[in-house]
Scaffold this motif. Structure first.
Motif, mmCIF file in Angstrom:
data_model
loop_
_atom_site.group_PDB
_atom_site.id
_atom_site.type_symbol
_atom_site.label_atom_id
_atom_site.label_comp_id
_atom_site.label_asym_id
_atom_site.label_seq_id
_atom_site.Cartn_x
_atom_site.Cartn_y
_atom_site.Cartn_z
ATOM 1 N N UNK A 87 26.564 4.755 0.999
ATOM 2 C CA UNK A 87 26.030 6.002 0.081
ATOM 3 C C UNK A 87 27.123 6.156 -0.970
ATOM 4 N N UNK A 88 28.335 5.637 -0.645
ATOM 5 C CA UNK A 88 29.353 5.762 -1.898
ATOM 6 C C UNK A 88 29.029 4.755 -2.803
ATOM 7 N N UNK A 89 28.557 3.476 -2.432
ATOM 8 C CA UNK A 89 28.209 2.461 -3.359
ATOM 9 C C UNK A 89 26.979 2.779 -4.102
ATOM 10 N N UNK B 209 45.108 5.447 7.230
ATOM 11 C CA UNK B 209 45.034 4.863 5.933
ATOM 12 C C UNK B 209 43.609 5.497 5.335
ATOM 13 N N UNK B 210 42.386 5.469 5.954
ATOM 14 C CA UNK B 210 41.341 5.630 5.618
ATOM 15 C C UNK B 210 41.314 7.312 5.236
ATOM 16 N N UNK B 211 41.753 8.160 6.126
ATOM 17 C CA UNK B 211 41.872 9.429 5.870
ATOM 18 C C UNK B 211 42.542 9.765 4.778
ATOM 19 N N UNK B 212 43.822 9.065 4.512
ATOM 20 C CA UNK B 212 44.736 9.439 3.361
ATOM 21 C C UNK B 212 43.824 8.972 1.997
ATOM 22 N N UNK B 213 43.147 7.982 2.127
ATOM 23 C CA UNK B 213 42.466 7.359 0.748
ATOM 24 C C UNK B 213 41.244 8.187 0.590
ATOM 25 N N UNK B 214 40.325 8.392 1.435
ATOM 26 C CA UNK B 214 39.063 9.020 1.180
ATOM 27 C C UNK B 214 39.207 10.364 1.404
ATOM 28 N N UNK B 215 40.268 11.023 1.536
ATOM 29 C CA UNK B 215 40.450 12.625 1.485
ATOM 30 C C UNK B 215 39.324 13.238 2.410
ATOM 31 N N UNK B 216 39.270 12.627 3.785
ATOM 32 C CA UNK B 216 38.152 13.437 4.689
ATOM 33 C C UNK B 216 38.877 14.726 4.543
ATOM 34 N N UNK C 21 39.943 2.615 -1.661
ATOM 35 C CA UNK C 21 39.326 3.317 -0.539
ATOM 36 C C UNK C 21 38.251 2.591 -0.049
ATOM 37 N N UNK C 22 37.536 1.847 -0.368
ATOM 38 C CA UNK C 22 36.413 1.109 -0.016
ATOM 39 C C UNK C 22 36.989 0.090 1.149
#
Length: 114
Positions: free
Chosen positions: A99-101, A61-68, A5-6
């Protein structure tokens, strides 16, 4: 946030700036084409097109992985079609990654039970 995700967020962030720059340069080339004999639109159009396709692929890909949520995903897509939107997307993505880190480190240290 897991490593994939990162990585997806980082790829999207890294392509958003060049995509925004290429969009602005394409607009400048379009104006120059109509006002002078200078015509770089075919070249800039190709460069911008490739960067835009990459942005959309990395966005999906980011939308799918980050579950926005749908609103967040829509915001990042709309920013891709605005001439300077990529700069705003890059700043928001950088803040989101930081923020995630911080949250991940807090969980590792046992400060937050989330």
């Amino acid at each position: 946030m897991d490593l994939k995700t990162a990585t997806a967020l980082r790829r999207l962030r890294l392509v958003s700036g060049p995509e925004a720059i290429s969009f602005i340069l394409l607009l400048v080339c379009s104006v120059l084409k109509r006002t002078t004999d200078f015509n770089a639109v075919p070249v800039m159009g190709m460069i911008h097109g490739v960067l835009f396709v990459l942005y959309v692929l990395f966005w999906a890909d980011a939308w799918n992985r980050a579950k926005w949520p749908l609103g967040t995903a829509a915001l990042y897509f709309v920013l891709s079609v605005l001439p300077t939107g990529g700069f705003f997307a890059e700043r928001r993505l950088k803040r989101e990654a930081e923020n995630a880190v911080i949250a991940s480190r807090a969980r590792q240290e046992g400060i937050v039970n989330a």
